[in-house]
Design an enzyme around this catalytic site. Structure first.
Site, PDB file in Angstrom:
ATOM      1  CD  GLU A 109      -2.149  -1.110   2.996  1.00  0.00           C
ATOM      2  OE1 GLU A 109      -2.045  -0.087   3.720  1.00  0.00           O
ATOM      3  OE2 GLU A 109      -2.556  -2.189   3.405  1.00  0.00           O
ATOM      4  CE  LYS A 111       5.697   5.235   6.724  1.00  0.00           C
ATOM      5  NZ  LYS A 111       5.473   6.587   7.173  1.00  0.00           N
ATOM      6  CG  ASP A 113       4.522  12.505   4.856  1.00  0.00           C
ATOM      7  OD1 ASP A 113       4.497  12.259   6.069  1.00  0.00           O
ATOM      8  OD2 ASP A 113       5.377  13.230   4.327  1.00  0.00           O
ATOM      9  CE1 TYR A 222      -3.941  -3.938  11.508  1.00  0.00           C
ATOM     10  CE2 TYR A 222      -3.159  -2.200  12.975  1.00  0.00           C
ATOM     11  CZ  TYR A 222      -3.341  -3.554  12.689  1.00  0.00           C
ATOM     12  OH  TYR A 222      -2.904  -4.486  13.581  1.00  0.00           O
ATOM     13  CE  LYS A 308      10.383   7.501   5.944  1.00  0.00           C
ATOM     14  NZ  LYS A 308       9.604   8.359   6.687  1.00  0.00           N
ATOM     15  CB  CYS A 402      21.039  42.044  15.319  1.00  0.00           C
ATOM     16  SG  CYS A 402      19.847  42.438  14.030  1.00  0.00           S
ATOM     17  CB  CYS A 405      20.197  46.824  14.863  1.00  0.00           C
ATOM     18  SG  CYS A 405      19.786  45.535  16.038  1.00  0.00           S
ATOM     19  CB  CYS A 420      17.461  41.038  16.905  1.00  0.00           C
ATOM     20  SG  CYS A 420      17.802  42.783  17.185  1.00  0.00           S
ATOM     21  CB  CYS A 426      16.228  45.871  15.005  1.00  0.00           C
ATOM     22  SG  CYS A 426      16.888  44.676  13.860  1.00  0.00           S
TER      23      CYS A 426
END
Ligand code: IVH
Length: 666
Positions: A109, A111, A113, A222, A308, A402, A405, A420, A426
């Site tokens: 079957e 799989k 995801d 299942y 997989k 950062c 800044c 930051c 900033c």
């Protein structure tokens, strides 16, 4: 008879749903479907003694916030051993042959995801839907699962066991995933990385009407229980298909290893045309008695494995790493790569996510890296080809300051990301805050898109959210691309925003971790901005759903002098800084500390109104009955399941008039 009429409509609608969502072969028009659904809704409303949680009218969900109760799985939800090569599949085959020492068949079957679900049916009706959780116990997500149209709420057909469990995968189809992410982009919400995360996130939403609006799908693979219809896995699933479940056609009974390999080869490419994400093939022994004979190891069954598919992968050189500063100050490292073609597109950049990932990869500039695009939108680096590490450059060390800044970055306990902290100076954060402030769900100021905000910032006309209210038509009109008319429209929209309710103002401020719901809760407790400014950690953490992290963020926000000044200016410009008088007067705390479940139909207010009334009086709504429920606000014809649960837990029912007396509306 009305009962027959209701039952006939339910049957017709269930059948139409099945044909549309399971078989992809509609039999009636949408118009006809809606007409019948409306008819059924009216009949059910007028004859509430025939209420049924599994009626097709119940698929729209509810906007009452639910809390998920943990439920133990009858059979633990263990996962499968993964394999990545034909050699390992051969090993599995030989192992199985040795153990069984007789003929056997394998079922191949796809799989899927997505996110695993366990569905329990009794007497042909869906009773409970539970997530995998830790395998031993999961969350009861029945209310959300009821909104998934390809999951049958009631079954029809032969040999349906009185009680059984069926497991499968809940998925967000690619098309719906793309639509959802486009919508989130517009609303400036973080994007889902892949359909699996999106499906899992959706299934755990507290508001089932939002779940209903995202078109989740489900494949079942299942069946478990005592009196199953057949002796083989394959035939059980075929029976399930006839009862109304969506069972994939991409399934084959294989008599030998070659047939298994043919299946793997065919679907490795054919899967790319499917509407949902798949990441491999599951290979299972077909006979249930052989399955039982083989049994389980601690972690997985001996009778099945997952093969997989190899994610598409390319090798290329890492040229440099740059760092992006997000709107809330989050730093994202990005790998700049020597361009390489991967699944048909040229990849030049890949996300490195955070400092831990860089450290684990032990990245060096000049490294040859593996880039993969496994169901994610942004490709990622999955490894370094260290055999090619000759003349390698410097080790990649996550920045400490950062890039915009130069402030020293911080990392909160338990979080992977660096931030930051220089929120107010900033540049990307200043612009981000302004963009958030004007967004539709916040102050809803039209015309100030990203480009205009950039322009205004660069021209020193906007440096913080309060500056917005100093803008003049002239300022805007003299900027490139903006005519007099659009400038005037923006000014009108800014003026208009002064009447936006206080709770949205609090959300618009952009206090870290304070989203729409938290803003609403804070506003209801601390009715004015002055009260919120003064609130202590202790007072803040008493608010429902406000923990230390959010409370600390609120305290930090108001401790910053600049924020204090900005708020004072916003007050002067006339923004709403307290809860409206009507809302305040309507508010009490008579239900403080109470968790209330609403069930049934009411005559004085709608269910949504009751939900709001409960919140306004300090109570908390929940959609499922548990030991934590304080009482049930009971209407006519409560759901039988809730009634049963309430009785078994000894939870009090309070009827409408009695309830109105408690909150003194009578
Ligand atoms: S059978 C005991 N069949 O993959 C065996 N699982 O790691 C139960 N999955 O937990 C699982 N497609 O979430 C099975 N056709 C399929 C599947 C499948 C996807 C998922 C499922 C399972 C995990 C195994």
């Amino acid at each position: 008879m009305i009962k027959d009429e209701i039952q006939n409509l339910r049957r017709e609608l269930n059948e139409a749903n099945y044909n549309y969502y399971v078989l992809n072969a509609p039999t009636i028009s949408d118009l006809e479907f809606d007409k019948k659904l409306k008819e059924l809704e009216t009949l059910e409303r007028e004859n509430s003694q025939f209420f049924d949680a599994n009626s097709p009218t119940q698929r729209i969900g509810s906007d009452i916030n639910q809390q998920f109760i943990q439920v133990a799985h009858q059979y633990p939800m263990i996962s499968l051993a993964n394999t990545y090569s034909e050699g390992e599949v051969t090993d599995f085959y030989n192992r199985t042959q040795r153990a069984l020492n007789q003929d056997f068949e394998l079922v191949c079957e796809l799989k899927y995801d997505g996110t695993a679900i366990s569905l329990i049916y009794e007497n042909g009706s869906l009773i409970t839907a539970i997530t995998r959780g830790d395998g031993e116990k999961g969350d009861d997500v029945t209310a959300n699962v009821r909104t998934i149209k390809s999951i049958p709420l009631s079954l029809h057909g032969k040999k349906i066991p009185e009680k059984f469990e069926i497991r499968g995968e809940i998925l967000l189809p690619w098309a719906e995933f793309d639509r959802l992410n486009r919508e989130r982009e517009l609303q400036e919400e973080p994007l889902f990385a892949n359909p699996r995360n999106a499906a899992a996130g959706t299934l755990k939403l507290q508001n089932s009407s939002i779940v209903a609006s995202r078109k989740l799908d489900a494949y079942l693979y299942y069946m478990l229980g005592e009196n199953l219809p057949a002796q083989t896995h394959y035939e059980n699933l075929q029976a399930a298909k006839l009862w109304g479940f969506k069972v994939s056609d991409a399934m084959k009974v294989c008599k030998n290893l070659q047939e298994v390999f043919d299946f793997l080869k065919y679907w490795d490419s054919a899967r790319k045309n499917l509407p949902v994400a798949t990441d491999g093939v599951v290979i299972k022994v077909n006979s249930i008695s052989q399955q039982n004979f083989l049994g389980l190891t601690a972690k997985s069954p001996r009778w099945a494995i997952a093969y997989k598919f190899q994610a598409e992968r390319a090798v290329t050189r890492l040229n440099s790493v740059s760092y992006q500063v997000g709107r809330t100050g989050t730093i994202t490292p990005v790998a700049n790569l020597e361009p390489v073609v991967l699944s048909g597109t040229t990849v030049k950049r890949a996300s490195l996510h955070n400092a831990d990932i860089i450290e684990n990869l032990d990245l060096h500039i000049g490294d040859m890296v593996f880039v993969e695009k496994g169901g994610e939108i942004i490709p990622k680096i999955t490894g370094v080809d260290s055999s090619q590490r000759i003349n390698v450059g410097q080790k990649v060390i996550f920045i400490s300051n950062c890039p915009e800044c130069n402030s020293l970055l911080i990392r909160y306990d338990g979080e992977a990301a660096h931030y930051c902290p220089n929120e107010n100076h900033c540049p990307p954060q200043i612009k981000g805050k302004i963009e958030h402030f004007v967004s539709r769900r916040a102050m809803n100021i039209d015309g100030l898109g990203e480009e205009t905000v950039n322009l205004l910032y660069d021209n020193k006309l906007l440096n913080n959210i309060a500056d917005i209210y100093e803008l003049k038509v002239y300022d805007l009109a003299r900027l490139e691309r903006l005519g007099n008319k659009s400038a005037q429209n923006i000014i009108n929209s800014i003026e208009h925003s002064k009447s936006v309710p206080y709770q949205r103002v609090v959300f618009a401020l952009g206090i870290r971790f304070v989203g729409e719901t938290t803003a609403k809760k804070l506003v209801n407790t601390f009715v004015s901005i002055e009260n919120l400014e003064k609130a202590t950690m202790e007072e803040l953490t008493k608010v429902d759903e406000v923990g230390e992290r959010i409370a600390q963020s609120v305290v930090n926000y108001f401790a910053d002098n600049q924020n204090f000044e900005i708020i004072n200016r916003l007050k002067l410009y006339g923004l709403q800084m307290m809860l409206s008088v009507e809302k305040q007067q309507a508010k009490t705390d008579v239900l403080a500390g109470k968790t209330i479940v609403i069930s049934g139909t009411f005559s004085r207010h709608s269910r949504d109104e009751y939900k709001e009334i409960i919140e306004r009086n300090g109570g908390k709504n929940s959609s499922s009955v548990s030991a934590k429920t304080s009482f049930i606000l009971a209407g006519e014809n409560m759901g039988p399941e809730k009634l049963k649960k309430a009785q078994s837990l000894g939870i009090q029912l309070i009827y409408e008039t009695e309830f109105l007396k408690i909150i003194s509306e009578e």
